[in-house]
Design a protein around this motif. Structure first.
Motif, short mmCIF file in Angstrom:
data_model
loop_
_atom_site.label_atom_id
_atom_site.label_comp_id
_atom_site.label_asym_id
_atom_site.label_seq_id
_atom_site.Cartn_x
_atom_site.Cartn_y
_atom_site.Cartn_z
N PHE A 6 115.80 -23.45 -44.78
CA PHE A 6 116.75 -23.91 -43.96
C PHE A 6 117.33 -23.00 -42.98
CE2 PHE A 6 116.56 -27.25 -46.74
CZ PHE A 6 117.06 -28.54 -46.18
N ALA A 7 117.46 -21.56 -43.53
CA ALA A 7 117.94 -20.75 -42.41
C ALA A 7 117.28 -20.75 -41.12
CB ALA A 7 118.01 -19.44 -42.91
N ALA A 8 115.98 -20.69 -41.42
CA ALA A 8 115.06 -20.68 -40.06
C ALA A 8 115.29 -21.85 -39.34
CB ALA A 8 113.80 -20.51 -40.50
N ALA A 9 115.20 -23.11 -39.89
CA ALA A 9 115.32 -24.33 -39.01
C ALA A 9 116.77 -24.56 -38.48
CB ALA A 9 115.43 -25.51 -40.22
N ILE A 10 117.75 -24.08 -38.91
CA ILE A 10 119.18 -24.15 -38.44
C ILE A 10 119.07 -23.17 -37.17
CG2 ILE A 10 121.59 -23.52 -38.62
CD1 ILE A 10 121.11 -24.41 -41.83
N TRP A 11 118.51 -22.02 -37.49
CA TRP A 11 118.33 -21.08 -36.27
C TRP A 11 117.84 -21.53 -35.11
CZ3 TRP A 11 120.87 -16.30 -35.41
CH2 TRP A 11 120.33 -15.87 -34.12
N ALA A 12 116.68 -22.00 -35.53
CA ALA A 12 115.81 -22.60 -34.38
C ALA A 12 116.46 -23.84 -33.86
CB ALA A 12 114.36 -23.19 -34.95
N ASN A 13 117.24 -24.73 -34.50
CA ASN A 13 117.81 -25.79 -33.83
C ASN A 13 118.97 -25.10 -32.85
OD1 ASN A 13 116.61 -28.13 -34.69
ND2 ASN A 13 117.24 -27.96 -36.58
N HIS A 14 119.67 -24.24 -33.19
CA HIS A 14 120.65 -23.63 -32.36
C HIS A 14 120.19 -22.79 -31.39
CE1 HIS A 14 124.36 -24.81 -34.70
NE2 HIS A 14 123.37 -25.04 -35.57
N HIS A 15 119.22 -21.93 -31.49
CA HIS A 15 118.56 -21.22 -30.36
C HIS A 15 117.02 -21.71 -30.06
CE1 HIS A 15 122.14 -18.68 -31.19
NE2 HIS A 15 121.71 -18.94 -32.39
N ALA A 16 116.84 -22.87 -29.47
CA ALA A 16 115.75 -23.39 -29.32
C ALA A 16 114.63 -22.37 -28.56
CB ALA A 16 115.79 -24.58 -28.53
N HIS A 17 115.05 -21.52 -27.73
CA HIS A 17 113.98 -20.89 -27.17
C HIS A 17 114.13 -19.14 -27.61
CE1 HIS A 17 113.18 -24.13 -24.49
NE2 HIS A 17 114.71 -24.05 -24.15
N SER A 18 114.72 -18.78 -28.63
CA SER A 18 114.52 -17.54 -29.21
C SER A 18 113.06 -17.38 -29.76
CB SER A 18 115.86 -17.25 -30.20
OG SER A 18 115.30 -17.92 -31.43
N PRO A 19 112.45 -16.27 -29.97
CA PRO A 19 111.32 -16.03 -30.49
C PRO A 19 111.44 -16.07 -31.95
CG PRO A 19 112.06 -13.85 -29.60
CD PRO A 19 113.25 -14.86 -29.27
N ASP B 60 120.11 -35.48 -46.88
CA ASP B 60 119.06 -35.60 -47.79
C ASP B 60 117.77 -35.63 -46.80
OD1 ASP B 60 120.24 -35.84 -50.12
OD2 ASP B 60 120.72 -37.95 -49.84
N SER B 61 118.10 -36.04 -45.58
CA SER B 61 116.90 -36.16 -44.52
C SER B 61 116.15 -34.93 -44.08
CB SER B 61 117.22 -36.99 -43.31
OG SER B 61 118.36 -36.56 -42.87
N GLY B 62 117.02 -33.57 -44.26
CA GLY B 62 116.54 -32.30 -43.74
C GLY B 62 116.71 -32.38 -42.19
N LEU B 63 115.82 -31.21 -41.70
CA LEU B 63 115.76 -30.87 -40.42
C LEU B 63 114.37 -30.95 -39.95
CD1 LEU B 63 118.18 -27.70 -40.55
CD2 LEU B 63 118.87 -29.98 -39.41
N GLN B 64 114.46 -31.11 -38.32
CA GLN B 64 113.21 -31.13 -37.68
C GLN B 64 113.38 -29.81 -36.76
OE1 GLN B 64 111.44 -34.24 -38.46
NE2 GLN B 64 109.57 -33.13 -37.39
N LEU B 65 112.39 -29.38 -36.59
CA LEU B 65 112.56 -27.87 -35.73
C LEU B 65 112.31 -28.69 -34.25
CD1 LEU B 65 110.28 -25.22 -36.90
CD2 LEU B 65 112.49 -25.63 -37.41
N PRO B 66 113.13 -27.90 -33.15
CA PRO B 66 113.28 -28.52 -31.86
C PRO B 66 112.00 -28.75 -31.30
CG PRO B 66 114.36 -26.29 -31.80
CD PRO B 66 114.06 -26.94 -33.54
N THR B 67 111.04 -27.46 -31.29
CA THR B 67 109.89 -27.66 -30.62
C THR B 67 108.97 -27.17 -31.74
OG1 THR B 67 110.50 -25.09 -29.86
CG2 THR B 67 110.67 -26.97 -28.26
N ALA B 68 107.63 -27.65 -31.45
CA ALA B 68 106.65 -27.13 -32.34
C ALA B 68 106.24 -25.78 -32.04
CB ALA B 68 105.34 -28.17 -32.37
N VAL B 69 105.63 -24.91 -32.74
CA VAL B 69 105.14 -23.88 -32.36
C VAL B 69 103.74 -24.09 -31.78
CG1 VAL B 69 104.34 -21.48 -33.38
CG2 VAL B 69 106.08 -22.51 -34.37
N SER B 70 103.69 -23.68 -30.47
CA SER B 70 102.36 -23.73 -29.82
C SER B 70 101.46 -22.69 -29.60
CB SER B 70 102.59 -24.58 -28.58
OG SER B 70 103.48 -23.87 -27.89
N ALA B 71 100.16 -22.84 -29.52
CA ALA B 71 99.38 -21.75 -29.30
C ALA B 71 99.32 -20.97 -27.70
CB ALA B 71 97.89 -22.29 -29.47
N PRO B 72 99.46 -19.87 -27.58
CA PRO B 72 99.52 -19.43 -26.32
C PRO B 72 98.35 -19.77 -25.69
CG PRO B 72 99.07 -17.46 -27.82
CD PRO B 72 99.39 -18.72 -28.49
#
Lengths: 299, 396
Positions: free
Chosen positions: B120-133, B189-201
């Motif tokens: 959840f920490a990773a998902a929350i972080w990714a949702n608040h900082h969509a473009h961070s590595p 209950d529904s949890g979180l979705q990441l803003p962007t999928a991790v994509s291959a370089p």
């Protein structure tokens, strides 16, 4: 008087006691085994749940409630004896983490097997007590016939265990075997048999608890019905001290009351959070429990 | 010696094969890297070098493992890659739990919940900082896991085995309610979705044969990320096991009074073990969130915590190979169980089939702790020792 009895704090206390006696029974059941075998029975709730399924679904599905309850208790005692003879006996004298792991594994086996045989859907037990609160001067008293039945049954069980330990020869032997196994063995007490009897008693208490929990109209009987109750019962036992039966009962009832106040005045969802917080704080302040006299641990 | 030489030769052969198969310009960089790794592998064969450079030896072992699996991941199907990712995340979690139990003699029945904290920490972080590595999201998860581990580890300063186990069990049971209490952050209950999928370089897409779908490249990329993270975690853990901290913790486990007399602070050692262990679990959870691209509270129930415990015991408590074996078992548990279901002719939607996982893991857990408390890794080590002894006798 009526207004007082139906007031919000008194209602909370009554509901809290109703919940608390169940936690106290679970705690008692854990203490019975901890004192004799130094083992925390994580499968306690699951064993009791199986006993209830055996009584109410497998053996006596259409029988009278009381017949089924007696069958469940007998089944619980048998399961306790079998567990001690078949599984726990292999774990005496091992590092103290091994029994923890084994009992957690046993819990997983029991819950999965129960769900495989009887499915995960909830079943109601045909208790003849109404879950509707009594009325007092036109307002509900937070006590129903079912709650009264729960409290009375719990008190009977506690009284039975206390009387057994205090007034019978068997109780004396059980206490002796738990406190000083080597000495008791020299004096002719069959310590191994006493250990088995301890498990029988604990599982019998557990079976009564599970029947009470499953008779509740709102929860019913499911393979995981005892998980939450077990967590609260363990918290009560740990706060009261796993060495002290009286402490376990007192802290079980107190925990029930405190949590009911939290549920009523704060938020029902936060109950387990508060319980966890209480556990952490109490374990930090008094690691051996509030009601246990301090003793030096043997090295 | 001979076995190590065989491993090193196979490794170099693999490197050459990769170099020949890679097509894009970026492949040159890869070839250089692989050549360096191969040189490390060659050094690793020498016993004197290994004796003189323990840290570099561990580095070489980690690099070879990660690199070999990384090369393999480019050639296997999407589903095998999915299994690889699941197994790698679980290996990290198991490393953490194994460190707690194997080093400091404590046990946790709440590692599923610690995993959830990281997820959840990773998902929350990714949702608040969509473009961070990705690295930052993973670090955020590690920090969150360590903080929660510290909080729950505090009573561990004064508690012993069964009490602590019960407390972590209460945490595991309470975890769902904790998530609900912060539902504005965790999505209830529904949890979180990441803003962007991790994509291959781009370079990876170019590197793979063009017939492969973009999905496959993304899968390979996720595997590579998982493997590299796991490699870092593995390297750190293998050093920690061997370090002063690890040694003092094993002393705490074996004889706490002796440890205290030797100047080890018991409360500190216990809390540190708890914090490290929780941080590892959180890292594993965060990694699985990145792979699945979403997180749901139902995943992190009490059942997961028991599964983690079972995997650790079956694999082997307190050993790094044990954690890897546990990860492997986890990766293939679902498919093995559906294979068994099919073999037995059970209804896959039936009661028995849906509970088979729990029954098998539970029986294995009880059986392992009663009959083989050191798990598969311990049994393997014993077999290897016996074999070596016999071999030695014949040679003389």
């Amino acid at each position: 008087m009526n207004a007082f009895l139906t007031s919000r704090p008194v209602s909370d206390i009554l509901t809290g006691v109703t919940n608390g006696v169940v936690y106290a029974l679970v705690a008692l059941s854990l203490v019975l085994i901890w004192r004799s075998a130094r083992l925390l029975n994580f499968a306690q709730g699951a064993m009791a749940m199986i006993a209830t399924y055996v009584g109410f679904v497998a053996i006596a599905p259409h029988a009278n409630y009381w017949v089924a309850m007696v069958v469940s208790i007998v089944a619980g005692c048998l399961i306790g004896a079998l567990t001690e003879r078949g599984l726990v006996r292999w774990l005496y004298g091992k590092p103290e983490l091994n029994p923890v792991v084994a009992m957690v594994g046993f819990l997983l086996v029991l819950e999965s097997v129960a769900a495989a045989i009887w499915s995960t859907s909830s079943r109601g037990l045909p208790s003849s007590f109404s879950p509707i609160d009594w009325q007092l001067g036109g307002r509900p008293l937070a006590l129903s016939p079912f709650a009264a039945y729960e409290i009375v049954t719990a008190l009977l069980v506690m009284g039975f265990i206390a009387g057994l330990f205090r007034f019978t020869k068997l109780g004396l032997r059980l206490r002796a075997a738990a406190l000083a196994p080597e000495v008791s063995r020299l004096l002719g007490v069959r310590v191994n048999r006493m250990l088995t009897i301890g498990w029988v008693l604990s599982s019998g208490v557990g079976a009564v608890t599970a029947v009470l929990v499953a008779s509740n109209y709102f929860t019913g009987l499911t393979p995981t019905a005892m998980d939450g109750v077990f967590a609260f019962g363990f918290i009560a036992a740990a706060i009261g001290g796993l060495d002290s039966p009286g402490g376990a009962l007192a802290s079980g009832v107190t925990l029930g009351i405190v949590l009911q106040f939290v549920s009523d005045y704060v938020n029902a969802n936060d109950v387990i959070l508060v319980a966890l917080g209480l556990l952490i704080v109490s374990l930090m302040v008094r690691p051996n429990g509030v009601f246990t006299r301090d003793a030096q641990r043997r090295v | 010696m001979r076995a190590r030489l065989a491993v090193a030769v196979a490794f170099v052969a693999g490197v050459v094969a990769t170099a020949l198969l890679a097509r894009a310009r970026v492949a040159i960089v890869l070839v250089v890297c692989e050549a360096l790794f191969a040189a490390l592998a060659a050094l690793w064969v020498s016993p004197t070098w290994r004796a003189a450079h323990p840290v570099a030896t561990r580095l070489a072992q980690t690099v070879m493992t990660v690199d070999a699996l990384g090369v393999v991941s480019a050639f296997v199907s999407t589903s095998v890659n999915g299994n690889l990712e699941a197994g790698v995340s679980m290996t990290i979690v198991l490393l953490g739990l194994s460190f707690l139990t194997g080093s400091s003699g404590q046990i946790s029945l709440g590692h599923g919940a610690f995993m959830g904290v990281g997820a959840f920490a990773a998902a929350i972080w990714a949702n608040h900082h969509a473009h961070s590595p990705i690295v930052i999201a993973l670090l955020a998860a590690v920090v969150a896991g360590a903080a929660v581990g510290f909080l729950l580890g505090l009573p561990a300063t004064r508690l012993r085995g069964p009490y602590l186990a019960g407390m972590t069990l209460a945490f595991a049971v309470a975890f769902g309610s904790i998530l609900n209490a912060f539902s504005s952050w965790t999505g209830g209950d529904s949890g979180l979705q990441l803003p962007t999928a991790v994509s291959a370089p781009r370079w990876l897409v170019d590197l793979l044969p063009p017939s492969d779908s973009p999905l496959a490249a993304a899968t390979v990329w996720l595997s590579q990320i998982s493997l590299v993270v796991a490699g870092v975690a593995l390297f750190a853990m293998s050093n920690l096991f061997a370090s002063r901290v690890g040694r003092s913790m094993r002393l705490v486990r074996d004889h706490d009074v002796a440890a205290e007399l030797a100047g080890v602070s018991l409360p500190r050692a216990r809390v540190v073990a708890f914090v490290i262990s929780a941080a590892y679990a959180a890292l594993g959870g965060a990694l699985s969130t990145l792979v699945n691209n979403s997180v749901s509270p139902a995943t992190y129930g009490f059942a997961l915590s028991i599964t983690i415990l079972a995997l650790m015991v079956i694999g082997g408590i307190g050993t790094i190979p044990g954690a890897m074996i546990g990860g492997l078992i986890f990766a293939y548990s679902t498919s093995s169980i559906s294979w068994i279901t099919a073999r037995l002719g059970l209804n896959p939607q039936g009661n028995l089939a849906s509970q088979l996982n729990g029954i098998i893991f539970g029986v294995l857990l009880v059986g392992a702790i009663v009959a083989a408390p050191m798990g598969i890794a311990g049994a393997g080590r014993q077999l290897a020792r016996r074999w070596r002894e016999r071999h030695h006798l014949r040679a003389n």
